[in-house]
Design a protein around this motif. Structure first.
Motif, PDB file in Angstrom:
ATOM      1  N   SER A   5       0.835  -1.204   0.000  1.00 19.98           N
ATOM      2  CA  SER A   5       0.000   0.000   0.000  1.00 19.98           C
ATOM      3  C   SER A   5       0.869   1.253   0.000  1.00 19.98           C
ATOM      4  CB  SER A   5      -0.975   0.003   1.174  1.00 19.98           C
ATOM      5  OG  SER A   5      -0.307   0.156   2.399  1.00 19.98           O
ATOM      6  N   ALA A   6       2.030   1.204   0.644  1.00 23.08           N
ATOM      7  CA  ALA A   6       2.945   2.353   0.629  1.00 23.08           C
ATOM      8  C   ALA A   6       3.445   2.606  -0.795  1.00 23.08           C
ATOM      9  CB  ALA A   6       4.117   2.109   1.580  1.00 23.08           C
ATOM     10  N   ILE A   7       3.745   1.549  -1.511  1.00 21.35           N
ATOM     11  CA  ILE A   7       4.204   1.699  -2.897  1.00 21.35           C
ATOM     12  C   ILE A   7       3.077   2.242  -3.771  1.00 21.35           C
ATOM     13  CG2 ILE A   7       4.980   0.432  -4.941  1.00 21.35           C
ATOM     14  CD1 ILE A   7       6.548  -1.388  -2.934  1.00 21.35           C
ATOM     15  N   ARG A   8       1.838   1.735  -3.571  1.00 21.78           N
ATOM     16  CA  ARG A   8       0.700   2.249  -4.338  1.00 21.78           C
ATOM     17  C   ARG A   8       0.485   3.730  -4.049  1.00 21.78           C
ATOM     18  NH1 ARG A   8      -1.766  -2.275  -2.366  1.00 21.78           N
ATOM     19  NH2 ARG A   8      -3.361  -1.098  -1.246  1.00 21.78           N
ATOM     20  N   THR A   9       0.644   4.114  -2.791  1.00 19.74           N
ATOM     21  CA  THR A   9       0.471   5.520  -2.412  1.00 19.74           C
ATOM     22  C   THR A   9       1.501   6.396  -3.111  1.00 19.74           C
ATOM     23  OG1 THR A   9      -0.378   4.889  -0.244  1.00 19.74           O
ATOM     24  CG2 THR A   9       0.435   7.146  -0.467  1.00 19.74           C
ATOM     25  N   ILE A  10       2.750   6.012  -3.035  1.00 18.14           N
ATOM     26  CA  ILE A  10       3.818   6.810  -3.658  1.00 18.14           C
ATOM     27  C   ILE A  10       3.637   6.860  -5.169  1.00 18.14           C
ATOM     28  CG2 ILE A  10       6.312   6.934  -4.074  1.00 18.14           C
ATOM     29  CD1 ILE A  10       6.614   5.665  -1.221  1.00 18.14           C
ATOM     30  N   ALA A  11       3.316   5.730  -5.783  1.00 19.89           N
ATOM     31  CA  ALA A  11       3.111   5.706  -7.232  1.00 19.89           C
ATOM     32  C   ALA A  11       1.950   6.619  -7.629  1.00 19.89           C
ATOM     33  CB  ALA A  11       2.854   4.278  -7.708  1.00 19.89           C
ATOM     34  N   THR A  12       0.885   6.597  -6.841  1.00 17.81           N
ATOM     35  CA  THR A  12      -0.268   7.456  -7.116  1.00 17.81           C
ATOM     36  C   THR A  12       0.118   8.923  -7.011  1.00 17.81           C
ATOM     37  OG1 THR A  12      -1.757   5.744  -6.314  1.00 17.81           O
ATOM     38  CG2 THR A  12      -2.630   7.972  -6.374  1.00 17.81           C
ATOM     39  N   GLU A  13       0.873   9.273  -5.974  1.00 20.17           N
ATOM     40  CA  GLU A  13       1.318  10.663  -5.793  1.00 20.17           C
ATOM     41  C   GLU A  13       2.218  11.110  -6.941  1.00 20.17           C
ATOM     42  OE1 GLU A  13       3.110  10.338  -1.938  1.00 20.17           O
ATOM     43  OE2 GLU A  13       1.198  10.671  -0.894  1.00 20.17           O
ATOM     44  N   THR A  41      -6.952   0.698   0.917  1.00 18.15           N
ATOM     45  CA  THR A  41      -6.232   1.502   1.903  1.00 18.15           C
ATOM     46  C   THR A  41      -6.624   2.969   1.781  1.00 18.15           C
ATOM     47  OG1 THR A  41      -4.382  -0.038   1.667  1.00 18.15           O
ATOM     48  CG2 THR A  41      -3.914   2.041   2.755  1.00 18.15           C
ATOM     49  N   LEU A  42      -6.994   3.556   2.912  1.00 19.42           N
ATOM     50  CA  LEU A  42      -7.438   4.946   2.957  1.00 19.42           C
ATOM     51  C   LEU A  42      -6.400   5.900   2.372  1.00 19.42           C
ATOM     52  CD1 LEU A  42      -9.396   7.185   3.891  1.00 19.42           C
ATOM     53  CD2 LEU A  42      -8.250   7.099   6.113  1.00 19.42           C
ATOM     54  N   VAL A  43      -5.150   5.743   2.717  1.00 12.38           N
ATOM     55  CA  VAL A  43      -4.125   6.679   2.258  1.00 12.38           C
ATOM     56  C   VAL A  43      -3.976   6.633   0.738  1.00 12.38           C
ATOM     57  CG1 VAL A  43      -2.118   5.145   2.608  1.00 12.38           C
ATOM     58  CG2 VAL A  43      -1.849   7.614   2.814  1.00 12.38           C
ATOM     59  N   VAL A  44      -4.176   5.478   0.137  1.00 12.18           N
ATOM     60  CA  VAL A  44      -4.120   5.366  -1.327  1.00 12.18           C
ATOM     61  C   VAL A  44      -5.323   6.065  -1.941  1.00 12.18           C
ATOM     62  CG1 VAL A  44      -4.088   3.784  -3.298  1.00 12.18           C
ATOM     63  CG2 VAL A  44      -2.783   3.227  -1.239  1.00 12.18           C
ATOM     64  N   ARG A  45      -6.519   5.860  -1.353  1.00 14.28           N
ATOM     65  CA  ARG A  45      -7.712   6.545  -1.862  1.00 14.28           C
ATOM     66  C   ARG A  45      -7.528   8.057  -1.807  1.00 14.28           C
ATOM     67  NH1 ARG A  45     -10.511   2.445   1.403  1.00 14.28           N
ATOM     68  NH2 ARG A  45     -10.871   4.058   2.978  1.00 14.28           N
ATOM     69  N   ASN A  46      -7.009   8.556  -0.688  1.00 19.41           N
ATOM     70  CA  ASN A  46      -6.775   9.996  -0.555  1.00 19.41           C
ATOM     71  C   ASN A  46      -5.747  10.488  -1.563  1.00 19.41           C
ATOM     72  OD1 ASN A  46      -8.624  10.372   1.515  1.00 19.41           O
ATOM     73  ND2 ASN A  46      -7.117  10.056   3.112  1.00 19.41           N
ATOM     74  N   ALA A  47      -4.685   9.721  -1.773  1.00 22.21           N
ATOM     75  CA  ALA A  47      -3.658  10.098  -2.754  1.00 22.21           C
ATOM     76  C   ALA A  47      -4.243  10.141  -4.157  1.00 22.21           C
ATOM     77  CB  ALA A  47      -2.478   9.129  -2.688  1.00 22.21           C
ATOM     78  N   ALA A  48      -5.117   9.199  -4.477  1.00 17.54           N
ATOM     79  CA  ALA A  48      -5.752   9.184  -5.803  1.00 17.54           C
ATOM     80  C   ALA A  48      -6.626  10.415  -5.986  1.00 17.54           C
ATOM     81  CB  ALA A  48      -6.567   7.906  -5.986  1.00 17.54           C
ATOM     82  N   ILE A  76     -17.173   1.301   0.858  1.00 21.75           N
ATOM     83  CA  ILE A  76     -16.953   2.084  -0.372  1.00 21.75           C
ATOM     84  C   ILE A  76     -17.831   3.325  -0.353  1.00 21.75           C
ATOM     85  CG2 ILE A  76     -17.310   2.075  -2.885  1.00 21.75           C
ATOM     86  CD1 ILE A  76     -16.217  -0.792  -2.867  1.00 21.75           C
ATOM     87  N   ARG A  77     -19.087   3.195   0.111  1.00 20.31           N
ATOM     88  CA  ARG A  77     -19.957   4.375   0.203  1.00 20.31           C
ATOM     89  C   ARG A  77     -19.394   5.395   1.187  1.00 20.31           C
ATOM     90  NH1 ARG A  77     -23.800   0.442   0.912  1.00 20.31           N
ATOM     91  NH2 ARG A  77     -24.530   1.315   2.899  1.00 20.31           N
ATOM     92  N   ARG A  78     -18.917   4.922   2.350  1.00 21.72           N
ATOM     93  CA  ARG A  78     -18.368   5.834   3.352  1.00 21.72           C
ATOM     94  C   ARG A  78     -17.106   6.528   2.830  1.00 21.72           C
ATOM     95  NH1 ARG A  78     -14.573   6.617   6.228  1.00 21.72           N
ATOM     96  NH2 ARG A  78     -13.639   4.597   5.992  1.00 21.72           N
ATOM     97  N   ALA A  79     -16.219   5.770   2.214  1.00 19.19           N
ATOM     98  CA  ALA A  79     -15.001   6.364   1.653  1.00 19.19           C
ATOM     99  C   ALA A  79     -15.347   7.383   0.573  1.00 19.19           C
ATOM    100  CB  ALA A  79     -14.096   5.270   1.085  1.00 19.19           C
ATOM    101  N   SER A  80     -16.372   7.093  -0.199  1.00 18.44           N
ATOM    102  CA  SER A  80     -16.777   8.006  -1.278  1.00 18.44           C
ATOM    103  C   SER A  80     -17.300   9.325  -0.725  1.00 18.44           C
ATOM    104  CB  SER A  80     -17.827   7.344  -2.169  1.00 18.44           C
ATOM    105  OG  SER A  80     -17.264   6.222  -2.827  1.00 18.44           O
ATOM    106  N   VAL A  81     -18.123   9.278   0.324  1.00 16.11           N
ATOM    107  CA  VAL A  81     -18.614  10.544   0.886  1.00 16.11           C
ATOM    108  C   VAL A  81     -17.475  11.322   1.530  1.00 16.11           C
ATOM    109  CG1 VAL A  81     -21.013   9.825   1.146  1.00 16.11           C
ATOM    110  CG2 VAL A  81     -19.473   9.558   3.063  1.00 16.11           C
TER     111      VAL A  81
END
Length: 173
Positions: A5-13, A41-48, A76-81
């Motif tokens: 998830s850390a790699i996905r976050t950095i790649a997204t950023e 992972t929340l941090v990846v969603r936020n980075a996206a 998914i609904r909660r993360a989306s709002v």
């Protein structure tokens, strides 16, 4: 795993930064970034969400997030709002996000309703315009929808319509 998830976050950023520097890179990565809005992972969603905003693609992100509000998975609904509250400040974003968040105040999941109330706090004037709709929720059959409506009205502070105070006083009994 945490490392993945850390790699996905950095790649997204990085993709978000590259696209902002070189706009020709933006178009091909947008679908992948939209896909990360439902990452586990929340941090990846936020980075996206941040990357899409940096790329000027918040309307595409908001459209996708609004569609996710009818998803069967409450997470998914909660993360989306949550993400809608972080993305929507352009007029078109506000026009799409506020009505969707108002509908989410009545979600069957209490956490989604509460998150929608929190996200609506970021929209100020647009929520003031929707205050009559919020006030109608004060009599909703589901307690958490009523509570979320009170929270939204409370977030308006001095911008709240005069009619809100007597309605809130009725809720004291």
């Amino acid at each position: 795993t945490h490392e993945a998830s850390a790699i996905r976050t950095i790649a997204t950023e990085v993709l978000g930064r590259w696209g902002a520097i070189a706009p020709d890179l933006a178009t091909p990565v947008v679908p992948d970034l939209l896909g990360r809005l439902t990452d586990s992972t929340l941090v990846v969603r936020n980075a996206a969400a941040t990357a899409l905003r940096n790329l000027g693609q918040e309307d595409a992100a908001i459209s996708q997030l609004v569609a996710f509000l009818s998803h069967c998975d409450e997470e998914i609904r909660r993360a989306s709002v949550d993400l809608l509250g972080k993305l929507g400040d352009t007029p078109s974003a506000v026009a799409a996000a506020v009505p969707a968040l108002l509908r989410s105040l009545c979600d069957e999941c209490e956490e989604v309703s509460s998150a929608a109330a929190s996200s609506l706090e970021h929209f100020g004037a647009a929520v003031v315009e929707a205050a009559p709709e919020v006030m109608e929720l004060l009599t909703h059959k589901v307690a958490w929808a009523r509570r979320s409506a009170v929270e939204v009205l409370g977030s308006l502070g001095k911008l709240a319509p005069a009619a809100a105070a007597p309605e809130l006083v009725k809720r004291l009994a």
